[in-house]
Structures are given as C-alpha cells and as structure tokens.
Design a protein around this motif. Structure first.
Motif, PDB file in Angstrom:
ATOM      1  N   PRO A  67       4.174   4.899 -13.077  1.00 58.30           N
ATOM      2  CA  PRO A  67       4.447   5.246 -12.124  1.00 58.30           C
ATOM      3  C   PRO A  67       3.575   5.247 -11.195  1.00 58.30           C
ATOM      4  CG  PRO A  67       5.669   6.080 -13.310  1.00 58.30           C
ATOM      5  CD  PRO A  67       4.688   5.666 -14.755  1.00 58.30           C
ATOM      6  N   SER A  68       2.449   5.728 -11.723  1.00 62.18           N
ATOM      7  CA  SER A  68       1.392   5.780 -10.065  1.00 62.18           C
ATOM      8  C   SER A  68       0.442   4.907  -9.660  1.00 62.18           C
ATOM      9  CB  SER A  68       0.607   7.210 -10.633  1.00 62.18           C
ATOM     10  OG  SER A  68      -0.871   6.663 -11.929  1.00 62.18           O
ATOM     11  N   TYR A 102       4.751  -1.490  -9.723  1.00 64.56           N
ATOM     12  CA  TYR A 102       6.048   0.233  -9.993  1.00 64.56           C
ATOM     13  C   TYR A 102       7.893  -0.708  -9.943  1.00 64.56           C
ATOM     14  CZ  TYR A 102       7.739   3.688 -13.350  1.00 64.56           C
ATOM     15  OH  TYR A 102       8.819   3.982 -14.371  1.00 64.56           O
TER      16      TYR A 102
END
Length: 471
Positions: free
Chosen positions: A198-199, A203
């Motif tokens: 997610p980072s 994403y």
C-alpha cells in the motif's frame, strides 16, 4: 535444444509505402499474372531469408552474416529489415534468448544498415518494423534489477537476484551504416500497478488499474524471462502500435503519438492517455464461472469499413485448443471491442500426441492480405507454411537451418496444450477389493526429432515490390 512439455508460443502488418532508398540492383520485371502475392519466410536457425511467390515457388534469397531472431519485413525496393542474433551482453547472456541486431539488407545482398542494439539495460527482441519516416521501431526486453522490481511492487518471493526483463519499444533513426539514434521509447515498467504494498505507487487491491498491467502477474515465473513481446505492427494513419504479448496471451495497443516524456506517463498524445495501454484483449469474456482459455498468438492491423479500427488476430481457444483467424473491430474513441467476425477456422489440437502438439500442428502465427483475401499460417516449430488464396492452397516445408529438438511422446488428453495439466484426484496406486481404476496414460518418453523452425511468414500483395522478380 530442449523444449518444455506443453505447447507454447514459439520462443518463440500493416502494409506501408515506405520512403526507402532505391536499391542498386533492382529486381527484374515480371508479368502481372505470374504471381498474386509474396510470402517472406525467415528460418530461425539459418542465415538466409527466402521469398516465395503465391504458388509456393522460391523467387529470391537474401544472405546474411547471422541467424535470424525474429520475422523479417519486405520493403518496396526489395530490401528487407531483419532482427538478427548476436552474443548478448550481461545480464542477458544466460537466458538463452535471441536478438540484439537490426539489419537492412538490399535485394542484391548488400548490408545497408547493421546496428547492434544490445546493451546492459535492453536489447532488441521479438519483432521490428520500419516506419514511414524511415526510422526503425523495435520491440525490446528491458532489464530491471531485483531492487527495482520490488520498488515497483513485485513481491520479493516472485523475483530473484537476476531481476526481470520488462517488454518495451524503442525507435531508432539510422545514423550511418552501423549506428542508430534513439528518438522514442516506451516501457511497461512505467505502466504497472500493484496490489502488494500500500505504501508504494499505483497500489490497487483488489481490482485493476485501467491502462496498466499488474506487476505481480505470472508471479510463479520468478524471472528473469517473464513477459515477451512476440510481434508488433504499426498503424500509419492513427499512429498506433499493436503488440502481441507472450506470457499474458494478449494483444496490446499503445499510442505512438506521445513524446518521449509523455510515453512514460498517463497523459499526453492524441488520446490524452500517454503511454498507458489503450487495449488489452485476449478474446471474448467467458461465461460467469468459466475459465478464460483464449490466447492471442498473432495479430495485425487491417482496414475495416466505417469509423472503426480493425485488427486481424490468430487466437487459440478451448481444451483441446482450436485456432481461428478473426477480424476484431475497435471503436476509435473508447477502443472497446465492438465486433468479432470469423475469417478462418483452422484446426483443433489432436489429443494424446506429444509430437503433434510440440511440433506445431496448430499454427503459431498468421499473415493476411486484405486485397486478395489470402492467408498464410505458420507452424513455427515444424517450419511449415500453409497458404490459402486465389491461386489455390499449398504448403511449404522449410529445409534451411535444421536442428534437433527433444520432445515428450505419450502426453495424455488435457496435457498436450497450454500447460493444462490434468488434476490429480487421489492416489494412482492400484487398489485391491475395489473398482478397477481408469486406465493410466501411456508412459512418456523423450525422443529427439529433426526439424527446421521458422519465424512468422509474412504475406504481401503482388504490387508491393517496385519491380517484381521473375518467377
């Protein structure tokens, strides 16, 4: 040369009036009714490229100083553009791939351009075409290290220290006899999404991101050979590039009107979408709950009536697999598929014949001439060329560049195509006191066979050459 135990795309156009320099030794004139088209044959393990007439008769041979690494292209002045084989530098030297050399050879056999496009970060691979402005557009494989792949969102256990080879495109302006100036580039690495971190950028989980490819696709292939561009084609009026992608079995469409900077983004170009994929297609969507078994093997732009874009595709579908040539209509604005018409239904893979499936009873590529409605199907591993057109039907067996290949005989139904391994439901050991188990498939054994593989045979209309050769 060892081959896998399943059928695969071979390790495996738009007809252009190219502004090329006249050859020094032009072909001699021929009567118009002697021939209704040309077929260009590229043996994979020989240094010659061969021209056949529409009756399958050999009309001309171009010699070269290296083996082929893809299908050649014929130009109006009688020259050819070919992708040749050369020793590849690290990190590509251990992967067993072919490519890296772009050549233009005149009708008289003289090398007009010989450019070694193989460096540490990419090499020419799969296919190349000469654009109307005289530049050469080639598919490439681009190296990304393990760290770069993980930064793009590829899971650490789905890549090795060898990294991955990402498909891409590069355009070169010939500069003298042995060099080319890069003027445009497109890389898949700029157009991926990921559902792992997610980072990290792009994403998306779960789901898709329009115009982009999941960097985690084919995660069981830890690299470096991952996705492979098999063919490209160029649409001169729309400035679009078509690419057939081995590994996903899809046909992609990319906007070539972007600048070099825009091609790495999702904005710019005539369509305002930068280098994001305008089309990803591998066949009609299956019914709910059904597995998608369709794979695009080969594709070309083709003219269609109305305001749509047209592609002809060779598609393999089903189990056992059947191959068809189809005309696909794309809407110019949305690039959605609005029509699918059958051009030719070819064959269904025979079951239980390892030699048949490995050596190309099913075609691996095709070429279609919309003027004469003729079609050529290539069975690449067998080196078999099959022609159907106004002059009748014929088959040509390539005899140049013979090699020995190892195949598995005795494959059972469901194992002869596409890696579709039969699913075990329990132990195959004999039981006592119970029902008689189903007969087991015959044992497999490795045998060595002699063959002379070819790349895609290309079909051209009778009027392509400025002065056709006598046949």
């Amino acid at each position: 040369m060892s081959l896998p135990t399943c059928f695969s795309v071979p390790l495996l156009g738009c007809l252009l009036a190219l502004p090329l320099r006249a050859a020094e030794n032009q072909p001699a004139a021929a009567k118009p009714d002697q021939n209704s088209g040309w077929v260009l044959v590229t043996p994979r393990h020989a240094k010659e490229t061969v021209l056949l007439d529409s009756h399958g008769k050999e009309a001309h041979v171009w010699p070269a100083n290296c083996e082929a690494a893809g299908s050649a292209r014929l130009h109006p002045d009688g020259s050819i553009l070919r992708l040749g084989r050369m020793p590849l530098p690290a990190p590509f030297d251990k992967a067993g791939l072919r490519g890296g050399r772009l050549q233009i050879i005149g009708w008289d056999g003289k090398v007009e351009w010989d450019f070694l496009d193989a460096v540490g970060d990419h090499f020419a691979f799969g296919d190349a075409i000469r654009l109307p402005n005289g530049n050469v557009l080639t598919a490439v494989l681009e190296y990304k290290s393990r760290q770069e792949c993980e930064a793009l969102g590829r899971a650490g256990d789905a890549v090795t220290d060898a990294g991955l080879y990402f498909p891409g495109l590069m355009e070169f302006k010939p500069n003298g006899k042995n060099s080319g100036l890069p003027v445009w580039k497109w890389s898949l690495a700029d157009h991926v999404f990921q559902g792992h971190h997610p980072s990290l950028p792009h994403y998306v989980y779960p789901g898709e991101k329009a115009g982009r490819v999941d960097v985690g696709v084919k995660s069981h292939l830890k690299g470096p050979v991952w996705l492979q561009p098999l063919e490209i084609d160029y649409h001169p009026q729309e400035d679009l590039v078509l690419m057939v992608m081995g590994g996903t079995g899809e046909v992609w469409v990319i906007d070539h009107s972007t600048t070099l900077a825009e091609a790495a983004t999702s904005g710019g170009g005539k369509r305002g979408r930068g280098g994001d994929l305008l089309v990803r297609w591998r066949g009609p969507k299956p019914a709910p709950g059904m597995e998608q078994k369709s794979v695009v093997l080969s594709a070309e732009w083709t003219p269609v009536e109305g305001g749509a874009l047209g592609m002809n595709v060779l598609r393999m579908d089903g189990s056992p697999a059947t191959t068809t040539v189809e005309s696909v209509r794309l809407e110019k604005d949305s690039f959605g598929v609005s029509g699918l018409d059958l051009v030719l239904r070819d064959r269904t893979a025979p079951a239980g014949n390892g030699e048949a499936s490995m050596l190309g009873v099913l075609p691996t590529s095709f070429s279609f001439d919309p003027g004469s409605k003729s079609v050529v199907l290539t069975e690449g591993l067998r080196g078999q060329i099959r022609f159907t057109g106004a002059t009748g039907q014929w088959a040509h067996k390539n005899e140049r560049g013979g090699v020995k290949m190892k195949i598995l005989r005795g494959a059972s139904t469901g194992q002869e195509c596409c890696g579709n391994q039969a699913q075990a439901t329990g132990s195959t050991a004999p039981r006592t006191g119970g029902p008689v188990p189903a007969a087991l498939p015959p044992p497999q054994k490795v045998e060595e066979v002699q063959t002379a593989p070819t790349a895609k045979a290309r079909l051209y209309g009778p009027d392509l050459l400025d002065r056709p050769p006598s046949v």
